[in-house]
Design a protein around this motif. Structure first.
Motif, PDB file in Angstrom:
ATOM      1  N   LEU A  70       0.853  -1.189   0.000  1.00 52.38           N
ATOM      2  CA  LEU A  70       0.000   0.000   0.000  1.00 52.38           C
ATOM      3  C   LEU A  70       0.886   1.236   0.000  1.00 52.38           C
ATOM      4  CD1 LEU A  70      -2.352  -1.434   2.710  1.00 52.38           C
ATOM      5  CD2 LEU A  70      -3.245  -0.505   0.580  1.00 52.38           C
ATOM      6  N   VAL A  71       0.634   2.131  -0.920  1.00 53.10           N
ATOM      7  CA  VAL A  71       1.363   3.402  -0.965  1.00 53.10           C
ATOM      8  C   VAL A  71       0.364   4.487  -0.573  1.00 53.10           C
ATOM      9  CG1 VAL A  71       2.774   4.948  -2.354  1.00 53.10           C
ATOM     10  CG2 VAL A  71       2.767   2.489  -2.851  1.00 53.10           C
ATOM     11  N   PRO A  72       0.477   5.022   0.668  1.00 51.75           N
ATOM     12  CA  PRO A  72      -0.524   5.982   1.161  1.00 51.75           C
ATOM     13  C   PRO A  72      -0.768   7.135   0.197  1.00 51.75           C
ATOM     14  CG  PRO A  72       0.921   5.317   2.954  1.00 51.75           C
ATOM     15  CD  PRO A  72       1.493   4.728   1.695  1.00 51.75           C
ATOM     16  N   ASN A  73      -2.072   7.391  -0.046  1.00 49.55           N
ATOM     17  CA  ASN A  73      -2.537   8.507  -0.890  1.00 49.55           C
ATOM     18  C   ASN A  73      -2.110   8.394  -2.354  1.00 49.55           C
ATOM     19  OD1 ASN A  73      -3.678   9.786   1.433  1.00 49.55           O
ATOM     20  ND2 ASN A  73      -1.617  10.504   1.960  1.00 49.55           N
ATOM     21  N   VAL A  74      -1.539   7.267  -2.743  1.00 49.37           N
ATOM     22  CA  VAL A  74      -1.088   7.081  -4.126  1.00 49.37           C
ATOM     23  C   VAL A  74      -1.800   5.899  -4.776  1.00 49.37           C
ATOM     24  CG1 VAL A  74       0.864   6.590  -5.636  1.00 49.37           C
ATOM     25  CG2 VAL A  74       1.164   8.132  -3.676  1.00 49.37           C
ATOM     26  N   GLY A  75      -1.671   4.715  -4.171  1.00 50.15           N
ATOM     27  CA  GLY A  75      -2.280   3.524  -4.755  1.00 50.15           C
ATOM     28  C   GLY A  75      -1.586   2.268  -4.271  1.00 50.15           C
ATOM     29  N   LEU A  76      -1.341   1.362  -5.198  1.00 50.08           N
ATOM     30  CA  LEU A  76      -0.725   0.076  -4.867  1.00 50.08           C
ATOM     31  C   LEU A  76       0.564  -0.091  -5.659  1.00 50.08           C
ATOM     32  CD1 LEU A  76      -3.947  -2.126  -5.134  1.00 50.08           C
ATOM     33  CD2 LEU A  76      -2.962  -1.170  -3.050  1.00 50.08           C
ATOM     34  N   GLN A  77       1.502  -0.839  -5.072  1.00 54.81           N
ATOM     35  CA  GLN A  77       2.750  -1.142  -5.776  1.00 54.81           C
ATOM     36  C   GLN A  77       3.011  -2.646  -5.699  1.00 54.81           C
ATOM     37  OE1 GLN A  77       7.098  -0.197  -4.501  1.00 54.81           O
ATOM     38  NE2 GLN A  77       6.482   1.499  -5.838  1.00 54.81           N
ATOM     39  N   VAL A  78       3.264  -3.240  -6.860  1.00 51.33           N
ATOM     40  CA  VAL A  78       3.594  -4.656  -6.938  1.00 51.33           C
ATOM     41  C   VAL A  78       5.073  -4.776  -7.281  1.00 51.33           C
ATOM     42  CG1 VAL A  78       3.130  -6.847  -8.093  1.00 51.33           C
ATOM     43  CG2 VAL A  78       1.256  -5.235  -7.692  1.00 51.33           C
ATOM     44  N   ILE A 115       5.645  -2.408 -10.459  1.00 58.59           N
ATOM     45  CA  ILE A 115       4.410  -1.925 -11.092  1.00 58.59           C
ATOM     46  C   ILE A 115       3.674  -1.035 -10.104  1.00 58.59           C
ATOM     47  CG2 ILE A 115       2.268  -2.621 -12.218  1.00 58.59           C
ATOM     48  CD1 ILE A 115       3.627  -5.513 -12.351  1.00 58.59           C
ATOM     49  N   ASN A 116       3.360   0.185 -10.498  1.00 62.87           N
ATOM     50  CA  ASN A 116       2.543   1.085  -9.689  1.00 62.87           C
ATOM     51  C   ASN A 116       1.130   1.134 -10.274  1.00 62.87           C
ATOM     52  OD1 ASN A 116       4.639   1.728  -7.965  1.00 62.87           O
ATOM     53  ND2 ASN A 116       5.280   3.494  -9.152  1.00 62.87           N
ATOM     54  N   LEU A 117       0.145   0.931  -9.410  1.00 57.75           N
ATOM     55  CA  LEU A 117      -1.250   0.910  -9.840  1.00 57.75           C
ATOM     56  C   LEU A 117      -2.002   2.088  -9.232  1.00 57.75           C
ATOM     57  CD1 LEU A 117      -1.940  -2.915  -9.344  1.00 57.75           C
ATOM     58  CD2 LEU A 117      -1.486  -1.737 -11.511  1.00 57.75           C
ATOM     59  N   THR A 131      -2.183   1.297 -14.849  1.00 59.71           N
ATOM     60  CA  THR A 131      -0.762   1.275 -14.514  1.00 59.71           C
ATOM     61  C   THR A 131      -0.212   2.690 -14.635  1.00 59.71           C
ATOM     62  OG1 THR A 131      -0.662  -0.931 -15.505  1.00 59.71           O
ATOM     63  CG2 THR A 131       1.424   0.130 -15.002  1.00 59.71           C
ATOM     64  N   SER A 132       0.229   3.259 -13.519  1.00 61.15           N
ATOM     65  CA  SER A 132       0.795   4.610 -13.561  1.00 61.15           C
ATOM     66  C   SER A 132       2.292   4.580 -13.844  1.00 61.15           C
ATOM     67  CB  SER A 132       0.524   5.347 -12.241  1.00 61.15           C
ATOM     68  OG  SER A 132       1.084   4.636 -11.146  1.00 61.15           O
ATOM     69  N   ASP A 133       2.932   3.437 -13.560  1.00 62.30           N
ATOM     70  CA  ASP A 133       4.367   3.311 -13.838  1.00 62.30           C
ATOM     71  C   ASP A 133       4.746   1.833 -13.841  1.00 62.30           C
ATOM     72  OD1 ASP A 133       7.014   4.433 -14.278  1.00 62.30           O
ATOM     73  OD2 ASP A 133       7.505   3.734 -12.263  1.00 62.30           O
ATOM     74  N   CYS A 134       5.699   1.493 -14.703  1.00 65.82           N
ATOM     75  CA  CYS A 134       6.213   0.114 -14.754  1.00 65.82           C
ATOM     76  C   CYS A 134       7.672   0.155 -15.162  1.00 65.82           C
ATOM     77  CB  CYS A 134       5.402  -0.730 -15.745  1.00 65.82           C
ATOM     78  SG  CYS A 134       6.021  -2.436 -15.939  1.00 65.82           S
ATOM     79  N   LYS A 166      17.140  -5.655 -23.691  1.00 63.13           N
ATOM     80  CA  LYS A 166      16.355  -4.449 -23.981  1.00 63.13           C
ATOM     81  C   LYS A 166      14.961  -4.788 -24.499  1.00 63.13           C
ATOM     82  CE  LYS A 166      20.335  -1.477 -24.965  1.00 63.13           C
ATOM     83  NZ  LYS A 166      21.066  -0.704 -25.996  1.00 63.13           N
ATOM     84  N   ILE A 167      14.898  -5.768 -25.387  1.00 59.69           N
ATOM     85  CA  ILE A 167      13.596  -6.154 -25.959  1.00 59.69           C
ATOM     86  C   ILE A 167      12.683  -6.727 -24.879  1.00 59.69           C
ATOM     87  CG2 ILE A 167      12.450  -7.791 -27.505  1.00 59.69           C
ATOM     88  CD1 ILE A 167      14.850  -7.435 -29.414  1.00 59.69           C
ATOM     89  N   LEU A 168      13.220  -7.622 -24.051  1.00 59.64           N
ATOM     90  CA  LEU A 168      12.397  -8.278 -23.036  1.00 59.64           C
ATOM     91  C   LEU A 168      11.952  -7.287 -21.970  1.00 59.64           C
ATOM     92  CD1 LEU A 168      11.228 -11.030 -22.481  1.00 59.64           C
ATOM     93  CD2 LEU A 168      13.224 -11.576 -21.076  1.00 59.64           C
ATOM     94  N   GLU A 169      12.845  -6.387 -21.563  1.00 64.17           N
ATOM     95  CA  GLU A 169      12.459  -5.379 -20.568  1.00 64.17           C
ATOM     96  C   GLU A 169      11.289  -4.541 -21.081  1.00 64.17           C
ATOM     97  OE1 GLU A 169      16.717  -4.679 -18.205  1.00 64.17           O
ATOM     98  OE2 GLU A 169      16.104  -3.300 -19.801  1.00 64.17           O
ATOM     99  N   SER A 170      11.341  -4.175 -22.345  1.00 62.80           N
ATOM    100  CA  SER A 170      10.259  -3.388 -22.941  1.00 62.80           C
ATOM    101  C   SER A 170       8.975  -4.201 -23.061  1.00 62.80           C
ATOM    102  CB  SER A 170      10.689  -2.873 -24.313  1.00 62.80           C
ATOM    103  OG  SER A 170       9.611  -2.271 -24.990  1.00 62.80           O
ATOM    104  N   LYS A 171       9.114  -5.448 -23.500  1.00 65.46           N
ATOM    105  CA  LYS A 171       7.949  -6.310 -23.723  1.00 65.46           C
ATOM    106  C   LYS A 171       7.213  -6.629 -22.413  1.00 65.46           C
ATOM    107  CE  LYS A 171       7.526  -7.303 -28.147  1.00 65.46           C
ATOM    108  NZ  LYS A 171       6.225  -7.138 -28.852  1.00 65.46           N
ATOM    109  N   VAL A 172       7.971  -6.832 -21.334  1.00 64.64           N
ATOM    110  CA  VAL A 172       7.341  -7.175 -20.056  1.00 64.64           C
ATOM    111  C   VAL A 172       6.405  -6.061 -19.616  1.00 64.64           C
ATOM    112  CG1 VAL A 172       7.795  -7.445 -17.585  1.00 64.64           C
ATOM    113  CG2 VAL A 172       9.082  -8.801 -19.228  1.00 64.64           C
ATOM    114  N   CYS A 173       6.881  -4.811 -19.641  1.00 67.01           N
ATOM    115  CA  CYS A 173       6.024  -3.702 -19.197  1.00 67.01           C
ATOM    116  C   CYS A 173       4.854  -3.472 -20.154  1.00 67.01           C
ATOM    117  CB  CYS A 173       6.848  -2.422 -19.033  1.00 67.01           C
ATOM    118  SG  CYS A 173       7.644  -2.344 -17.408  1.00 67.01           S
TER     119      CYS A 173
END
Length: 442
Positions: A70-78, A115-117, A131-134, A166-173
């Motif tokens: 739990l990220v207070p006042n922001v959301g969730l982080q995995v 992953i930030n949700l 997804t706000s950030d990955c 580089k390809i896999l890092e991009s593909k995962v997100c």
């Protein structure tokens, strides 16, 4: 706007949901489609090498360690750590006039994904998630070529590994963002904003504000308001602030304020549902009592003269919606009921006899069964008074025992049978509750 109903999901509840979500994400990532790779590379003393990597097959993608925060006042982080994947495929190279091909194995280790949700709500009051950030970081990629000149091609593995990384890092997100929108967002939208109860009423469970996160829980404020399906009108009383007790031991908590229950009374009263008619045919056969003027002439002698040996009908109605209070001991209400008595004439028309007012202390027991709030009522002391009489004066208190019979054997069983069907809780698809505990707070 204060909510009438609140859902609190604790860290334990999020951990359970996270397990299910990670299993889905693991399957999604295992189906990643990798593009073919080609390029040139120079090897000392050998010269220019032209290579092609094709038919990439992601055999496994495992996410053994992950957690949700739990990220207070922001959301969730995995956060996912030490993930690994295995890929195989074909290679083809050209060195001067030499051409060769073969297969390769590639192992990707120490994959870290964050992953930030972000949680919100749309104009209809349904929850939203995006997804706000990955970010993905891969620490180790190892490729091994097999074939006639496999030993030679292993000399330039670093260039291949770098491109794979580089390809896999991009593909995962890309896949994470897609999976949240394709799987998680539609699932959240199965949360019922409007729950139909029966032919007369429904419950408005729309979000009154975006979900909020604290260090210990995710809180979702819902309108929690019953309404008439025939004609929805404004509730004449506001929802009071709902203070949640500081418990976080269980996975999920549901908080219903007195506003939630009182809008039920308002909606059903407005729909005309709080009107009950009692006739002799409804009296259980094992009770030695009949609803007729002969029985009541023992208390009102003039009845037998005016309407000899005629069946009677009682019409019970609440002049206003019952108002319920919640205290440490449970739920209580003090409804005021008008009881209009009629004689049923030979031509089936009704002759008004008398109008009583009944005030009673009623307690309610609340439970949860099969995802529904269920209840039962228990009637305490009843007080009768005469509002109007068409048959002269009489001692109202002499009717007390008869009213007790009608209330306990006819009215109460009908009300409790309806309450036992319950009212649906705001649950998304495929959620079942267990180990349920109901508490009352002032």
């Amino acid at each position: 706007t204060n909510p009438g109903f609140v859902v609190r999901i604790t860290q334990a509840g999020l951990d359970y949901a996270h397990q299910q979500g990670i299993a889905v994400l693991e399957k999604e990532l295992a189906q990643l489609k990798m593009p073919d790779i080609s390029g040139d590379f120079r090897i000392r003393h050998v010269g220019k090498v032209r290579y092609e990597i094709s038919r990439l097959d992601l055999r496994r993608f495992h996410l053994p360690y992950s957690r949700i925060s739990l990220v207070p006042n922001v959301g969730l982080q995995v956060s996912i750590s030490n993930a690994f994947a295995e890929v195989d495929g074909n290679w083809r190279v050209k060195i001067h006039f030499i051409r060769d091909h073969g297969s390769f194995d590639l192992k990707v280790e120490n994959i870290y994904i964050k992953i930030n949700l972000k949680l919100g709500s749309d104009t209809s009051g349904k929850p939203t998630i995006d997804t706000s950030d990955c970010s993905t970081r891969i620490s180790k990629v190892r490729v091994h070529f097999s074939g006639k000149f496999g030993w030679l091609y292993n000399l330039f593995h670093s260039a291949i590994e770098s491109r794979f990384r580089k390809i896999l890092e991009s593909k995962v997100c890309e896949n994470v963002v897609s999976s949240v929108r394709r799987e998680l967002q539609p699932y959240l939208r199965t949360l019922p904003v409007t729950a139909r109860i029966d032919a007369m009423a429904g419950i408005d469970y729309s979000l009154v504000a975006p979900p909020t996160t604290t260090a210990q829980s995710l809180d979702v404020d819902l309108k929690g308001e019953f309404f008439s399906l025939a004609h929805r009108s404004a509730v004449p009383f506001p929802p009071l602030a709902l203070a949640f007790p500081p418990d976080h031991d269980r996975m999920v908590y549901f908080g219903a304020s007195s506003y939630f229950f009182n809008t039920a009374g308002f909606a059903y009263h407005g729909a005309g549902a709080l009107v009950f008619e009692i006739t002799d045919s409804l009296i259980p056969k094992d009770i030695d009592f009949h609803l007729n003027t002969s029985t009541f002439s023992a208390f009102i002698p003039q009845l037998e003269k005016m309407y000899p040996d005629m069946l009677m009908k009682f019409r019970l109605s609440a002049s206003s919606a019952p108002f319920l209070n919640i205290g440490p001991g449970g739920l209580s209400l003090k409804p005021v009921v008008d009881i209009q008595a009629y004689a049923i004439l030979p031509n089936s028309s009704l002759a008004p006899l008398f109008l009583l007012s009944l005030v009673s202390n009623v307690s309610a027991v609340i439970d949860v069964k099969s995802g529904h709030i269920v209840g039962s009522l228990k009637v305490g002391r009843m007080k009768l008074s005469l509002k109007h009489s068409d048959v002269g004066t009489f001692q109202v208190r002499t009717l007390q025992s008869i009213m007790n019979i009608l209330a306990s054997n006819i009215l109460l069983p009908r009300l409790n049978a309806r309450l036992d069907q319950g009212f649906p809780l705001p649950l998304p698809d495929r959620i079942q509750l267990s180990n349920i505990l109901v508490r009352f707070h002032q």
